[in-house]
Design a protein around this motif. Structure first.
Motif, short mmCIF file in Angstrom:
data_model
loop_
_atom_site.label_atom_id
_atom_site.label_comp_id
_atom_site.label_asym_id
_atom_site.label_seq_id
_atom_site.Cartn_x
_atom_site.Cartn_y
_atom_site.Cartn_z
N HIS A 67 0.85 -1.17 0.06
CA HIS A 67 0.02 0.05 0.02
C HIS A 67 1.02 1.39 -0.04
O HIS A 67 1.85 1.39 0.62
N PRO B 274 1.64 0.85 6.29
CA PRO B 274 1.40 -0.51 5.79
C PRO B 274 1.97 -1.62 6.21
O PRO B 274 2.90 -2.23 5.68
N ASP C 234 -2.57 -2.83 9.29
CA ASP C 234 -3.19 -2.49 8.11
C ASP C 234 -3.72 -3.66 7.18
O ASP C 234 -3.38 -4.39 6.59
#
Lengths: 491, 511
Positions: free
Chosen positions: A38, B54, B278
């Motif tokens: 991400h 993350p 996450d």
């Protein structure tokens, strides 16, 4: 003893029965998809440099209702008067416990603890620090108190005596734990016993410290370039105004004096410290390291990972997994921000295995030269370093601390990014080149702390020359010195 | 003085209002972010969404530790924990079917060696030597199939950070942090070692563990003191046994025993896995279920029957040692489900938490006889009745006896006079603050969620326990102090420095 002998012989003759192996079986984990990470941009604090040179960092973080702050002050134990070694320890202990003109340290304890808030002071090798934290609703009051302590401390004779007594306790107990002895004495072998990085407080040096010394130290260091860091649940404009009001009026910060320290390699050879009440040895193999500005740092980091970083490293694989000689083994080529670190590899075998474990460990150090690192090793090491790099800045607090550190030592704010980019480029040839340049097994010093009666075969089997015995007896202060702890005794 | 106390009380009232709000809010916010799922095999998965970066951290919490080691096998749970890093039938091996046969031969050879070694009468040294030789040969044969440390290497290459585990008396916990895109890889690794562990390199790892004991216990004065202290305080319960294992036992543990421990205790109903970071339950849960379904089901292992009998005489241990004096004493108390659990916490906080605490002010600040004084409760574990422990480091020239007297004086005050309103309020405020502060860290939060889910069957208890904290009264503190802090319920242990070692220079010590 008999079982050991058998084991020693056994080690040399047990070769596996010959069989045919067809490499490794399937690797199911390699089939598991690894999607792109991400997107993530670490949240950088706002940096504000005041006209007087003082730097403020503001890091907003609204997850929890707390506000934390710190002021980092240049100057630490390496800068103290050698005749008063221990001064910074005493200073950092009694700064907070003494308190201020308006509120002594005990009253401050009562007030803060009732709010589950804290103001603390700390001392380090190169700096001292004031830190605070509280619930958001209490933060104005706690900030005001912290600033009072920063700018108007009132050092108390009584709290200095208390700190001296505690420091004395540390001194008389410093030979109780084997690992503590080994770490301390190994550093002395590298830097020298009188170096600003290793000299140790003695009962006589701490007894000489006065309240005037503490005040003098405070006044002097507060003139340096302070670095103020705030994180938590605050409004940035209000916070900036508050910090400006507190720090903008200070005179221009004085630059840190240039350091003129000399560093040399330790004297090669073997030293020994007797510890009769243990059944294992602490073995330290040490040399001089380097500093972080050295352009070879990325390659050295990869070398360290291969030599002693984690379960897959050569030291762990050989000494712990393959030979079962120690629970604890590891180390590497050290680097500090503004002075050379220590090359240090340590292993903790049972007493009887001291020679075997030391040989095996030194073998892996020399092995960096005789068995050059391979592409596969470099790939593994780089994966481990780069895939975990994220954890250097995965919280706002960590990002803030890193920025403060870089500011303190005068490194560029994007240091981590350039370091990461350089790590990505490291090749096996680069690592083998730094091995050649920095790894000199014959120049390393070996220190063994252990129980001589149990160390069989003896250390002479290491063939490292004459064994130098180090005396670590704790000097007792002369009649004029006066031991702080004793001075308080009622008898 | 009076003004100050009143002022403190006022601020406190304001702070308490803010706290109560903050905590209720937090429970609500966590309700939204936490998903719990119990799999058919009994294993509980907890996912907590915290997408700040993350990354994720996990904690695998096994409701079994060294307290569950069978008699004669102290240190077994810890030994098994080391085995869990050695890989499975799928990782760490060049050829599992062949390795399996080789490992069975290792076990046979060890059994034969051990049978001879343990013979009280008629042990034949020559036969023993031959059996040892055969044992070593079998190990060497098995080793050729091993890819050493491949399990941890794969984890580390993929960014695992803080990779470790610990074995306590009550539990065994495995943990690390990783980039979020490795969640499935992690699930494969973690579920694999829970379900499919093999006794790879067991006997070499056993020497590693014996070395760990040397480092933590034998070669460390505090380690030696606490092992003797706890062994003396308990006469029946396993809490009195060395956690890392008595040398004669830990050095004789076999792979067969370790695997039997695994079969009994590493069943779904004994395991909670908490993941914080996450993660996205909708996306990730089906994948996680697929992997963790592999863990064997099976009944929750039966609890132990032993209950420590009531102590009826004071016990003391004096250890002559080369090191400086240390004093420790302990009183038997209830377990973590005891209705007075939080009363003990309050006493501990008021007596020894920080510079405002009674013991610090009395012994460190005012009398200046101690460098440090602490209390810990419960120790050495919480699942079964533990001890309320006091621990003091005398200043140079002061003795363990002075520590004991000073501690007892403070305890007497607690029995005869109520603590102040401010002290009690401070305990409650600090407990709330510590809880909130702990929520900021993924790894810490994962550990806590897994622990509370295991101990209370519901992670919400992490927040709900604050109600019980609030209910503690001054009368409770006096009542519990009078009940527990009595000499016949006490064990004292200390190190006293041997007279002849007071820093005498070493013989042959050169410059």
């Amino acid at each position: 003893m008999k079982r050991l002998l058998i084991a020693a012989i056994a080690a040399s003759i047990f070769l596996p029965a010959p069989i045919v192996l067809e490499g490794q079986q399937a690797k199911p984990w390699e089939q598991i998809p690894i999607p792109p990470l991400h997107e993530f941009k670490p949240h950088q604090p706002t940096r504000i440099e005041l006209k007087n040179g003082i730097v403020l960092f503001l890091q907003e973080d609204h997850e929890l209702p707390f506000i934390n702050g710190s002021v980092l002050v240049p100057g630490g134990a390496r800068d103290e008067d050698p005749a008063k070694t221990g001064l910074v320890d005493l200073y950092s202990m009694s700064w907070r416990t003494s308190g201020t003109e308006k509120m002594d340290g005990d009253a401050m304890d009562d007030l803060l603890e009732a709010k589950a808030a804290h103001i603390e002071t700390a001392g380090d090798e190169d700096s001292t620090a004031l830190t605070w934290d509280s619930l958001k609703g209490d933060s104005d009051q706690v900030f005001a108190l912290a600033m009072d302590l920063l700018f108007h401390p009132k050092f108390s004779e009584q709290k200095l005596r208390l700190a001296q007594a505690q420091e004395a306790t540390g001194i008389v107990r410093r030979n109780d734990d084997e690992g503590e002895i080994a770490g301390r004495e190994a550093a002395k072998l590298v830097y020298g016993a009188d170096s600003p990085y290793t000299r140790q407080p003695e009962l006589s040096t701490i007894a000489k410290v006065t309240v005037a010394d503490l005040q003098g130290w405070h006044d002097r260091t507060l003139r340096g370039k302070l670095i103020v860091g705030i994180s938590g649940d605050f409004d940035p404009a209000t916070m900036e105004a508050k910090l400006r009001a507190a720090f903008e009026g200070l005179p221009p910060a004085q630059p840190a004096p240039v350091r003129h320290e000399m560093f040399g390699e330790p004297k090669p050879g073997i030293s020994f410290i007797e510890k009769g009440d243990v059944n294992q040895s602490n073995v330290e193999i040490v040399g001089l390291g380097t500093d972080r500005r050295n352009p070879d740092i990325p390659a050295l980091s990869v070398m360290n990972e291969i030599l002693g970083g984690g379960f897959a490293s050569r030291l762990f694989q050989k000494v712990r997994t393959e030979l079962g000689l120690a629970y604890a083994v590891g180390g590497g080529y050290g680097f500090e921000y503004d002075h050379p670190g220590i090359f240090r590899v340590a292993v903790l075998p049972q007493s009887a295995d001291t020679v075997a474990a030391t040989k095996a460990t030194m073998g892996e150090i020399s092995g960096l030269i005789t068995k050059p690192v391979t592409d596969a090793e470099v790939a593994r090491a780089k994966d481990a370093i780069l895939n975990s790099f994220l954890f250097r800045y995965d919280t706002r607090e960590k990002v803030l601390r890193e920025r403060e550190r870089l500011e303190f030592y005068g490194y560029p704010a994007d240091y981590l990014e350039t370091y990461k980019a350089a790590l990505e480029k490291v090749t096996a040839a680069d690592v083998n080149a730094v091995v050649k340049k920095y790894i000199h097994p014959n120049e390393l010093a070996v220190l063994v702390v252990g129980n001589q009666a149990e160390i069989k075969p003896p250390l002479t089997d290491l063939n490292l020359g004459e064994i130098h015995n180090i005396d670590i007896a704790i000097p007792q202060p002369g009649p004029a010195g006066g031991q702080p702890g004793a001075a308080e005794k009622k008898q | 003085m009076h003004t100050r106390v009143r002022a403190a009380a006022l601020w406190l009232a304001a702070a308490m209002v803010a706290w109560a709000g903050a905590t209720a809010q937090d429970l609500q916010s966590f309700e939204k972010r936490i998903t719990t799922k119990v799999l058919p095999n009994g294993l509980t998965l907890i996912l907590c969404e915290r997408p700040e970066a993350p990354v994720f951290s996990y904690s695998t919490f096994i409701d079994a530790g060294d307290v569950n080691d069978p008699s004669g096998e102290s240190g077994l749970a810890h030994m098994f924990e080391h085995l869990a890093f050695k890989g499975t039938t799928e990782i760490g091996t060049k050829n599992w079917p062949a390795e399996k046969i080789a490992l069975e031969k290792v076990e046979e050879a060890d059994n034969a060696y051990e049978a001879e070694y343990l013979k009280r009468v008629g042990r034949d040294p020559q036969k023993l030597a031959e059996l040892e030789k055969a044992f070593k040969q079998a190990q060497a044969d098995a080793e050729q199939y091993v890819i050493p440390n491949q399990f941890t290497e794969v984890a580390e290459r993929n960014g695992a950070t803080g990779l470790n585990a610990f074995t306590a008396l009550d539990e065994t916990v495995y943990f690390w942090s990783m980039p979020e895109n490795r969640l499935e890889l992690w699930a494969w690794l973690e579920s694999g070692r829970l379900a499919d562990v093999v006794p790879r390199e067991f006997y070499k790892e056993r020497s590693v563990v014996v070395n760990e004991r040397r480092m933590r216990t034998d070669s460390n004065p505090q380690g030696r003191l606490f092992e003797q202290f706890v062994a003396t305080a308990y006469v029946a319960h396993n809490y009195g046994r060395s956690g890392v294992g008595w040398p004669s036992e830990v050095s004789q543990i076999t792979a067969t025993e370790a695997m039997a421990f695994h079969r009994k205790y590493y069943v779904g109903s004994d395991i909670v896995v908490a993941i914080v970071g996450d993660v996205n339950p909708q996306r990730d849960l089906p994948m996680l279920e697929k992997y963790f379904d592999k863990v064997p089901g099976g009944p929750k292992p039966e609890d132990m029957t032993t209950v420590e009998p009531k102590q009826f005489a004071e016990k003391t241990v004096a250890i002559p040692d080369n090191s400086q004096p240390i004093y420790v004493e302990g009183y038997h108390r209830g377990d973590y489900r005891d209705p007075d659990n939080f009363v003990y916490d309050a006493i501990q906080d008021i007596l020894s938490n920080g510079r405002v605490s009674r013991l610090y002010r009395s012994m460190v600040r005012d009398q200046q006889i101690a460098a440090d004084v602490e209390s810990a409760s419960p120790y050495p574990g919480e699942k079964y009745p533990g001890l309320f422990v006091f621990y003091a480091i005398p200043l140079p020239g002061h003795t363990p006896k002075e520590m004991a007297d000073a501690i007892h004086k403070e305890i007497e005050k607690l029995k005869t006079t109520d603590v102040t309103d401010e002290e009690l309020a401070m305990y409650k405020t600090r407990t709330r603050a510590d809880l909130l502060r702990g929520l900021a860290d993924n790894q810490g939060l994962a550990n806590q969620l897994a622990e509370y889910q295991t101990r209370y069957g519901d992670w919400r208890e992490l927040f709900l326990q604050l109600d019980q904290v609030d209910k503690v009264t001054k009368a409770d503190i006096r009542r519990v102090a009078n009940k527990v802090f009595v000499p016949t319920n006490r064990t004292e242990a200390w190190i006293e420095t041997k007279a002849d070692v007071a820093n005498a220079p070493k013989e042959g010590g050169a410059q």
